[in-house]
Each structure stands twice: as C-alpha cells, then as structure tokens.
Design a protein around this motif. Structure first.
Motif, PDB file in Angstrom:
ATOM      1  N   ALA A  62       1.746  13.265   4.521  1.00  0.00           N
ATOM      2  CA  ALA A  62       0.434  12.726   4.158  1.00  0.00           C
ATOM      3  C   ALA A  62      -0.100  11.841   5.283  1.00  0.00           C
ATOM      4  CB  ALA A  62       0.530  11.938   2.857  1.00  0.00           C
ATOM      5  N   GLU A  63       0.773  11.030   5.862  1.00  0.00           N
ATOM      6  CA  GLU A  63       0.329  10.142   6.940  1.00  0.00           C
ATOM      7  C   GLU A  63      -0.067  10.963   8.161  1.00  0.00           C
ATOM      8  OE1 GLU A  63       3.704   7.607   7.268  1.00  0.00           O
ATOM      9  OE2 GLU A  63       3.033   6.271   5.659  1.00  0.00           O
ATOM     10  N   ALA A  97      -3.437  12.370   7.486  1.00  0.00           N
ATOM     11  CA  ALA A  97      -4.461  11.324   7.525  1.00  0.00           C
ATOM     12  C   ALA A  97      -4.826  10.986   8.958  1.00  0.00           C
ATOM     13  CB  ALA A  97      -3.966  10.084   6.793  1.00  0.00           C
ATOM     14  N   VAL A 133      -7.314  13.403  10.195  1.00  0.00           N
ATOM     15  CA  VAL A 133      -8.663  13.206   9.637  1.00  0.00           C
ATOM     16  C   VAL A 133      -9.293  11.938  10.160  1.00  0.00           C
ATOM     17  CG1 VAL A 133      -9.957  12.864   7.504  1.00  0.00           C
ATOM     18  CG2 VAL A 133      -8.066  14.489   7.565  1.00  0.00           C
ATOM     19  N   ALA A 134      -8.467  10.920  10.465  1.00  0.00           N
ATOM     20  CA  ALA A 134      -8.948   9.565  10.747  1.00  0.00           C
ATOM     21  C   ALA A 134      -9.971   9.470  11.863  1.00  0.00           C
ATOM     22  CB  ALA A 134      -7.758   8.652  11.034  1.00  0.00           C
ATOM     23  N   VAL A 186     -13.141   9.727  10.289  1.00  0.00           N
ATOM     24  CA  VAL A 186     -13.424   8.805   9.186  1.00  0.00           C
ATOM     25  C   VAL A 186     -13.508   7.367   9.668  1.00  0.00           C
ATOM     26  CG1 VAL A 186     -12.535   7.888   7.023  1.00  0.00           C
ATOM     27  CG2 VAL A 186     -12.355  10.329   7.512  1.00  0.00           C
ATOM     28  N   ARG A 228     -15.825   3.443   8.729  1.00  0.00           N
ATOM     29  CA  ARG A 228     -15.382   2.175   8.162  1.00  0.00           C
ATOM     30  C   ARG A 228     -15.837   0.999   9.015  1.00  0.00           C
ATOM     31  NH1 ARG A 228      -9.524   4.506   7.615  1.00  0.00           N
ATOM     32  NH2 ARG A 228      -9.715   5.672   5.688  1.00  0.00           N
ATOM     33  N   TRP A 272     -20.782  11.179   7.725  1.00  0.00           N
ATOM     34  CA  TRP A 272     -19.911  11.239   6.546  1.00  0.00           C
ATOM     35  C   TRP A 272     -19.728  12.701   6.112  1.00  0.00           C
ATOM     36  CZ3 TRP A 272     -16.197   9.291   4.122  1.00  0.00           C
ATOM     37  CH2 TRP A 272     -15.952   9.569   2.766  1.00  0.00           C
ATOM     38  N   ALA A 290     -12.224  17.195   6.949  1.00  0.00           N
ATOM     39  CA  ALA A 290     -11.061  16.961   6.082  1.00  0.00           C
ATOM     40  C   ALA A 290     -10.814  18.176   5.206  1.00  0.00           C
ATOM     41  CB  ALA A 290     -11.280  15.718   5.223  1.00  0.00           C
ATOM     42  N   LEU A 294      -7.455  20.606   5.146  1.00  0.00           N
ATOM     43  CA  LEU A 294      -6.707  20.849   3.914  1.00  0.00           C
ATOM     44  C   LEU A 294      -6.674  22.336   3.597  1.00  0.00           C
ATOM     45  CD1 LEU A 294      -7.760  17.893   1.667  1.00  0.00           C
ATOM     46  CD2 LEU A 294      -5.447  18.449   2.383  1.00  0.00           C
ATOM     47  N   TYR A 339      -7.354   9.919  -0.987  1.00  0.00           N
ATOM     48  CA  TYR A 339      -6.464  10.639  -0.083  1.00  0.00           C
ATOM     49  C   TYR A 339      -7.220  11.748   0.633  1.00  0.00           C
ATOM     50  CZ  TYR A 339      -3.242  13.924   1.860  1.00  0.00           C
ATOM     51  OH  TYR A 339      -2.629  14.789   2.736  1.00  0.00           O
ATOM     52  N   LEU A 340      -8.008  12.513  -0.118  1.00  0.00           N
ATOM     53  CA  LEU A 340      -8.739  13.628   0.483  1.00  0.00           C
ATOM     54  C   LEU A 340      -9.754  13.138   1.503  1.00  0.00           C
ATOM     55  CD1 LEU A 340      -9.262  15.947  -2.623  1.00  0.00           C
ATOM     56  CD2 LEU A 340      -7.607  16.186  -0.763  1.00  0.00           C
ATOM     57  N   ALA A 341     -10.147  11.871   1.366  1.00  0.00           N
ATOM     58  CA  ALA A 341     -11.071  11.279   2.330  1.00  0.00           C
ATOM     59  C   ALA A 341     -10.338  10.698   3.535  1.00  0.00           C
ATOM     60  CB  ALA A 341     -11.908  10.192   1.658  1.00  0.00           C
ATOM     61  N   GLY A 342      -8.994  10.789   3.561  1.00  0.00           N
ATOM     62  CA  GLY A 342      -8.251  10.359   4.724  1.00  0.00           C
ATOM     63  C   GLY A 342      -7.374   9.140   4.556  1.00  0.00           C
ATOM     64  N   ASP A 343      -7.237   8.645   3.345  1.00  0.00           N
ATOM     65  CA  ASP A 343      -6.449   7.441   3.113  1.00  0.00           C
ATOM     66  C   ASP A 343      -5.026   7.834   2.703  1.00  0.00           C
ATOM     67  OD1 ASP A 343      -6.832   4.565   0.849  1.00  0.00           O
ATOM     68  OD2 ASP A 343      -5.316   5.065   2.361  1.00  0.00           O
ATOM     69  N   ALA A 344      -4.092   7.830   3.672  1.00  0.00           N
ATOM     70  CA  ALA A 344      -2.711   8.231   3.375  1.00  0.00           C
ATOM     71  C   ALA A 344      -2.066   7.296   2.376  1.00  0.00           C
ATOM     72  CB  ALA A 344      -1.882   8.275   4.661  1.00  0.00           C
ATOM     73  N   PHE A 367      -2.034   8.427  -1.229  1.00  0.00           N
ATOM     74  CA  PHE A 367      -0.982   9.342  -1.677  1.00  0.00           C
ATOM     75  C   PHE A 367       0.303   8.577  -1.988  1.00  0.00           C
ATOM     76  CE2 PHE A 367       0.911  13.335  -2.464  1.00  0.00           C
ATOM     77  CZ  PHE A 367       2.214  13.267  -1.993  1.00  0.00           C
TER      78      PHE A 367
END
Lengths: 260, 198
Positions: free
Chosen positions: A68-69, A72, A75-76, A79, A83, A96, A103, A107, B15-20, B23
């Motif tokens: 997951a990391e 992310a 994707v980061a 994104v 922020r 956005w 993303a 996936l 999570y789908l928006a990128g926040d690990a 999860f």
C-alpha cells in the motif's frame, strides 16, 4: 416428512417467533430425529460460542501495508502538490481530476496485471467445494452390503483410503475394512441409500457418491456415502467426505473428511 | 466490535486518493476479526497467519472494486473466506495432511497448564480440533454465525447464498461439531483423554 430447519435454528438460537413456536413443538412431538438434532445443535452452538478470541500475532498484514505504501508513493507526486496549495497555472479542479485519473489507472493496472490471490476475480463467487459431474471419479453403481460394525476410526480410514486413489476407483482399505458381501440380504439400490443420505444432508442433492455402503456404525444399522469434491471443473478432487446416517430415520450418525 | 461503516468507506476513499495510512487504519480495524475467522476455519495458527496475510494483500489489490454499496466488513469477510478456501486447497495438495486423524490435530501452544485451568485448556483444544474436522462448508458457516456472531443475512451476503442455506449449514455444522466431540457419549475425564473410550 418435512423438517423445518429454519425454525429449528431459530429455536436453538432462542429467537423463535411466538407464532412459530407451536408449529415447531408440534413437529418435535412427532419427530425423534429432529429432537435429537436440536439437542446436538444446541450443544454444538454452545461449544462454538465458547471458543476464545485468539491473540493476534504481530505483522500479519506487513506485506499488504508495504505494498500500500509503495502504491501511495506512485500516486503521491500527483496528489501531494494539492495538499500544499497546488502549483501555479492549472486550476485546482483540473489537477485534482488528473490525480484521481492517475490513481485509478494505477489501480486498474494493479488489479488486472497482478495474480488474483483471492481465489476469484469476483468476490461474489465465494464457493465451497465444487460439485457434480465434472469430476473424473465414477459414481457408485451398487451398494456394498458389509457384515461389519464400524467405528469412527474405520470411517476415517475409509476417507483416508482415497488419498492413494483419488480418481474415485474404490480404494483398497486393506485391514481397515475387509469387504465381504453378505448374500441374501435385501436388494438395496443406490437410489435407496442416496435418498436416505440426502434426507439427512440436503446439501448432497447435487453431489454424486463414489461409494455407498450398508453396514453398522457402533451397533446401529447405517448407510455410508463417500463423496469426493474439489476446486472446480476439470480439476482433481481434493477432499473425501464420508457421511454416516442411520438406516432407520436417516439421521446423521457421523461424518469425517480427509484431504487428498 | 462496533464500527461505523462510514468510517471504513472514508478510509477506502482516502486510500484510493493516495493515503497509505488509510489502508493501515483499515488493517488495524479488521485484522483481529479476519485472523479469528481464518484461525477457526483453517484450524491452526500457521495457516491462519498465511490466510490473513493473503486476505489483506487481496483486499488491497481489489480495493478499487469495492463499490461501497455493501458494508466493508461484509466485503472483507468475503475476501477472507476466499483466502481460507484457497489455502485449504493448497494444503490439500501437499503430502502432509491436516484433517481426519488425531495425529494431525494442532498441538496446544501453551506449556503445561496450571492445574486449575487444565480442564478449560483441554476443553478448548478439543473444541478447536473438532471444529477443524467438520466439513468446510459447514465449518465456515458455523464460524461466521457462532464464533464471529454475524447475522444470518450478512452471512448470506458473504457467502452469496440464501439465508435458508446459511441456516441449514449452521444447523448441520452445530450437529457435526457436537457429534465430533462425542457430546452424546459419557462425559470424558480429561485426565484420561488419551485413552480409548469403551
């Protein structure tokens, strides 16, 4: 006789509706088999509910979290600027939408390209053992009438005997179960025995037995059915299940299962 | 364990928006239940750990498919049950077997119990071992209903079968468990647990 399993479950759970209680009690007054099943079910429920919650080992999901990391971080780059207030130039809604599309694309690639370790692309297809006619094993064509009084060890040996011969040909269980046909007994047909097995276990309706036996189980005249099951069509069976039911009343006396 | 379903959906969205970290939060919220389910279905701690890991990896990879119309817990249970089934099939193709003989039953993990807890430990070992011996289909339904304490309607959604089928499997599973434990026999003296019954 129909057995109101739904209502029997409610009775055991203590959740039976008042209008159904009279129906169930009337049935139980006439059905010794269901009276016995209800007693067993109540005992089994109590046993299951008394199992303690286990201590959870550390690190169970480390692999998933690491993955997951990793995702992310991919994707980061799209994104993170959002922020921080965003870059100059393109409007925020456009950036956005771009990040969300990126993303989703990542996936989508992950879902398609990686092996499906969940056992099926569609989580709705939760299946247990596969059933019926796709298997190579031959269905039982006769009922073996054995002058034997079997116990649980011998029933287990019957299931285990299919490990050496998973194609369903009758396993030679040797000393565990010598086979001697008894001449002159009533002419049992597979249909008779299967009907009794399926009365006791409705789930067997779509399964074909590879072996049918008439014998005794711990002193009680009984039928035994051996069923092979597996992961799906064109795949070898991986489980042998033996069901033992009373010849009179068709109630379950025992069951065992062996991996092949 | 009471969870606000919208919290799970929010974590999935994040999570789908990128926040690990979202999860990780999902894992923290659900791993105890998932592990407990896997332990009682597979029958031993090693397989339960493997199945739990596979369940969360699978959930991660399919999170984009979670539509949010079902509760996340229902979806996660379905992923976990599939992971258990996959592992049981993998194990069945290996020479070592885990079902059907006393020698294959899981050993108690703790050391010798204190005398005043001996009966309880032995009883738990018997119940868990007996559960591992009943047919898988019944075992899964029984675990979801009586160990995880889920409503029959939710179990039906997890297993994608009608409620009537769930109830039938639970009923048969309870009966099979009691019979496998020999509950209809004379009460066992746990100090003689290794001797054959008359």
């Amino acid at each position: 006789m129909n057995h109101p399993v739904d209502l029997l479950v409610d009775l055991v759970d203590g959740s039976i509706a008042p209008q159904d209680r009279a129906v169930v009690e009337a049935h139980l007054a006439d059905c010794a088999r269901c009276r016995r099943d209800v007693e067993f079910a109540a005992a089994g429920r109590q046993v299951a509910r008394s199992l303690p919650s286990p201590e959870v080992p550390d690190g169970l999901a480390d692999a998933a979290i690491a993955e997951a990391e990793h995702h992310a971080r991919e994707v980061a780059p799209e994104v993170a600027p959002l922020r921080g207030g965003g870059r100059a130039g393109a409007p925020a809604w456009y950036r956005w939408a771009g990040a969300a599309a990126a993303a989703a694309a990542i996936l989508l690639v992950v879902v398609i390209a990686l092996p499906d370790v969940g056992g099926g692309g569609d989580e709705a297809q939760v299946g247990s053992a596969a059933e019926d006619a796709a298997f190579a094993p031959r269905a039982a064509e006769t009922v073996e009438v054995l002058d034997l009084d079997l116990d649980t060890d011998q029933v287990q040996a019957l299931a285990l005997g299919y490990r050496a011969n998973p194609d369903g040909v009758r396993a030679d269980t040797g000393a565990a179960m010598p086979s001697e046909a008894v001449a002159g007994t009533d002419a049992l047909t597979p249909k008779d025995v299967l009907s009794c097995l399926r009365t006791a276990i409705p789930e067997l309706e779509t399964q074909r037995p590879v072996r049918l036996i008439a014998a005794r189980f711990e002193g009680t005249p009984a039928y035994l059915g051996v069923f092979l099951s597996g992961p799906g069509a064109d795949q070898a069976p991986d489980t042998a299940t033996v069901w033992v039911v009373a010849r009179s009343g068709c109630e379950i006396l025992s069951t065992t299962q062996a991996s092949l | 364990m009471s969870r606000d379903p919208s919290d799970d959906r929010e974590l999935v969205r994040r999570y789908l928006a990128g926040d690990a970290g979202a999860f990780s939060s999902l894992v923290e919220r659900h791993q105890a239940r998932v592990y407990g389910l896997c332990l009682r279905v597979t029958g031993n701690t090693e397989d339960a750990a493997d199945a739990t890991q596979e369940a969360f990896v699978s959930a991660l990879r399919k999170l984009g498919q979670f539509r949010g119309d079902a509760a996340f817990t229902t979806w996660m249970h379905r992923v976990a049950v599939n992971a258990c089934y996959d592992l049981l099939r993998k194990r069945s193709r290996q020479p070592m077997l885990h079902l059907a003989t006393d020698e294959d039953l899981p050993e108690p993990e703790a050391g010798p119990p204190a005398p005043d807890h001996a009966d309880e430990v032995a009883g738990t070992h018997d119940a868990a071992a007996a559960l591992a011996r009943i047919p898988e289909e019944f075992r899964v339904a029984l675990v979801l209903a009586d160990v995880q304490d889920l409503p029959y309607e939710q179990i039906g959604k997890i297993l994608d079968v009608p409620v009537g089928t769930v109830k039938s499997r639970v009923f048969r599973g309870r009966i099979a468990l009691a019979q496998t434990m020999g509950i209809d026999r004379e009460p066992r003296d746990v100090s003689r647990a290794s001797e054959d019954e008359a």
